[in-house]
Design a protein around this motif. Sequence first.
Motif, mmCIF file in Angstrom:
data_model
loop_
_atom_site.group_PDB
_atom_site.id
_atom_site.type_symbol
_atom_site.label_atom_id
_atom_site.label_comp_id
_atom_site.label_asym_id
_atom_site.label_seq_id
_atom_site.Cartn_x
_atom_site.Cartn_y
_atom_site.Cartn_z
ATOM 1 N N SER A 160 -26.738 6.853 2.797
ATOM 2 C CA SER A 160 -26.539 7.428 1.466
ATOM 3 C C SER A 160 -26.207 6.334 0.457
ATOM 4 C CB SER A 160 -25.392 8.444 1.506
ATOM 5 O OG SER A 160 -24.147 7.766 1.610
ATOM 6 N N ASN A 161 -26.036 6.747 -0.788
ATOM 7 C CA ASN A 161 -25.564 5.841 -1.837
ATOM 8 C C ASN A 161 -24.097 6.093 -2.175
ATOM 9 O OD1 ASN A 161 -28.002 4.408 -2.284
ATOM 10 N ND2 ASN A 161 -28.814 6.143 -3.453
ATOM 11 N N SER A 162 -23.408 6.843 -1.328
ATOM 12 C CA SER A 162 -21.998 7.139 -1.564
ATOM 13 C C SER A 162 -21.126 6.028 -1.002
ATOM 14 C CB SER A 162 -21.608 8.472 -0.910
ATOM 15 O OG SER A 162 -22.315 9.551 -1.498
ATOM 16 N N ASN A 163 -20.046 5.738 -1.696
ATOM 17 C CA ASN A 163 -19.085 4.747 -1.245
ATOM 18 C C ASN A 163 -17.833 5.445 -0.730
ATOM 19 O OD1 ASN A 163 -20.777 2.517 -2.064
ATOM 20 N ND2 ASN A 163 -20.242 3.053 -4.177
ATOM 21 N N LYS A 177 -19.852 0.648 0.557
ATOM 22 C CA LYS A 177 -18.811 -0.125 -0.119
ATOM 23 C C LYS A 177 -17.471 0.570 0.102
ATOM 24 C CE LYS A 177 -21.665 -2.255 -3.710
ATOM 25 N NZ LYS A 177 -22.954 -1.727 -3.195
ATOM 26 N N VAL A 178 -16.618 -0.067 0.874
ATOM 27 C CA VAL A 178 -15.296 0.466 1.200
ATOM 28 C C VAL A 178 -14.263 -0.232 0.314
ATOM 29 C CG1 VAL A 178 -13.546 0.661 3.000
ATOM 30 C CG2 VAL A 178 -15.962 1.016 3.562
ATOM 31 N N LEU A 206 -9.843 -8.301 1.408
ATOM 32 C CA LEU A 206 -9.762 -8.757 0.018
ATOM 33 C C LEU A 206 -10.963 -8.281 -0.790
ATOM 34 C CD1 LEU A 206 -8.428 -12.373 0.624
ATOM 35 C CD2 LEU A 206 -7.186 -10.505 -0.470
ATOM 36 N N LYS A 207 -12.125 -8.235 -0.174
ATOM 37 C CA LYS A 207 -13.298 -7.684 -0.865
ATOM 38 C C LYS A 207 -13.088 -6.203 -1.170
ATOM 39 C CE LYS A 207 -17.490 -8.635 0.329
ATOM 40 N NZ LYS A 207 -18.725 -8.787 1.143
ATOM 41 N N ALA A 208 -12.466 -5.469 -0.238
ATOM 42 C CA ALA A 208 -12.191 -4.051 -0.469
ATOM 43 C C ALA A 208 -11.249 -3.855 -1.651
ATOM 44 C CB ALA A 208 -11.598 -3.418 0.788
ATOM 45 N N GLY A 209 -10.396 -4.850 -1.912
ATOM 46 C CA GLY A 209 -9.448 -4.744 -3.019
ATOM 47 C C GLY A 209 -9.952 -5.322 -4.318
ATOM 48 N N ALA A 249 -14.666 -2.703 -7.595
ATOM 49 C CA ALA A 249 -15.278 -2.779 -8.920
ATOM 50 C C ALA A 249 -16.711 -2.254 -8.891
ATOM 51 C CB ALA A 249 -15.249 -4.215 -9.424
ATOM 52 N N GLN A 250 -17.459 -2.628 -7.865
ATOM 53 C CA GLN A 250 -18.840 -2.143 -7.750
ATOM 54 C C GLN A 250 -18.876 -0.641 -7.505
ATOM 55 O OE1 GLN A 250 -20.216 -4.667 -4.574
ATOM 56 N NE2 GLN A 250 -20.943 -6.272 -5.964
ATOM 57 N N SER A 251 -17.974 -0.156 -6.676
ATOM 58 C CA SER A 251 -17.937 1.273 -6.354
ATOM 59 C C SER A 251 -17.658 2.121 -7.585
ATOM 60 C CB SER A 251 -16.864 1.526 -5.290
ATOM 61 O OG SER A 251 -16.784 2.889 -4.955
ATOM 62 N N LEU A 252 -16.851 1.593 -8.512
ATOM 63 C CA LEU A 252 -16.474 2.346 -9.706
ATOM 64 C C LEU A 252 -17.334 1.981 -10.920
ATOM 65 C CD1 LEU A 252 -12.592 2.201 -9.317
ATOM 66 C CD2 LEU A 252 -14.096 4.140 -8.845
ATOM 67 N N GLY A 253 -18.364 1.165 -10.728
ATOM 68 C CA GLY A 253 -19.259 0.827 -11.829
ATOM 69 C C GLY A 253 -18.654 -0.116 -12.847
#
Length: 375
Positions: free
Chosen positions: A167-170, A241-242, A273-276, A281-285
């Motif tokens: 899917s495209n869901s994060n 993206k988690v 750190l990427k999750a934080g 940022a990518q997940s929320l646009g």
Amino acid sequence: LLEAVPEGSIFLADKAYDSDAIRDKVEARGSFANIPPKANRKKGFAFSSFLYRYRNLIERFFGKLKHARGLATRYDKRADNFLAAAKLFSTRLWIAANESTAYNQPRREQRQMVARAAAAENMLVVAEGGSLFGMDMNLVADGNSTIEHNVPVDVMYEDVLQFFGASNSNYTPTLVVTYGGLAGDPYWRQATNVWENPLLVHTPPRLLLAETGRRTKAPDWAFVDDNNAREARKLSRRGVKVSIGAHGQQAGIGAHWELWSFVRGGMSPVEALKAGTINAAQSLGMARDIGSIEPGKLADLVILAADPSADISHSDDIEQVMLGGRLYDARTMNEVGTGNARRRPHWWERAGASGAAGSTAATAEGRGTADGDAG
């Protein structure tokens, strides 16, 4: 306000502000006053009607700010409180321009309507999972941008991993309030002395001790934040993206608990750190403005005393914070390097308030303890 006009900027104002004094002040700051001249002006000035149109965006923005009752009624009489409220609501408007929140709408067709309307407006939809496995799978199937809270199963098998991964869901599992057992919040409260964390020096010390000094104790197997972090890592390996959640549990430290729980569940410190940062940022646009250090993005960053990529527990070992290009000491929040602005005292630091909730001396020394001025 004219003193705050940055050098090289364009100052927009209507005819009411067409005066020699204002024009001279703006020019002295190396900026351009784009103000339509009054009809009785004998001397002409350069004026761009195209640039002047942007004034309408500012007016519309202020119109939206007035939807906040505290701003519209001037409820906050102090200038610093009023400015803080304006900044908070401005942030909410900025977020709303990118996304919509679908909070536990009970009917699937309602949730689908929100998702379709958002897609038509090129907006994201952050949906609340609500500890219902079937609802979570529907949210993924219906194209929601991000699923908030953990999928309430101890193990995600291949069917779920393939379905979610395609899917495209994060995914934001929000480990501090994990469903299915004791969560990350009680784990880190019993594993660390929260009231001694120097980042929490900006919380009333005695209140902090009262909230965190007594904590739930349980064996490690009773906590499930690491289990859900383990499953989130599986999704991350499938391209989902988690990101961290934090949930507002403990201001100043909750986001770090999320990072630490991800590592407890098997992520490497760099993955956590990427999750934080960039994943969130990518997940929320919002990756065009925040999430990484790149030219053109907001100059917001933290300076650490130790390397969290080697040991994630160093993530809260913060010495300085840069916000909007201005550098602040993390303990005192006084500006350093870029200026000399001083933080105003918290209410419990003011004269006559030392016995109510905290210690002026402890705050000045950068300590988050609850010892009080004289015990």
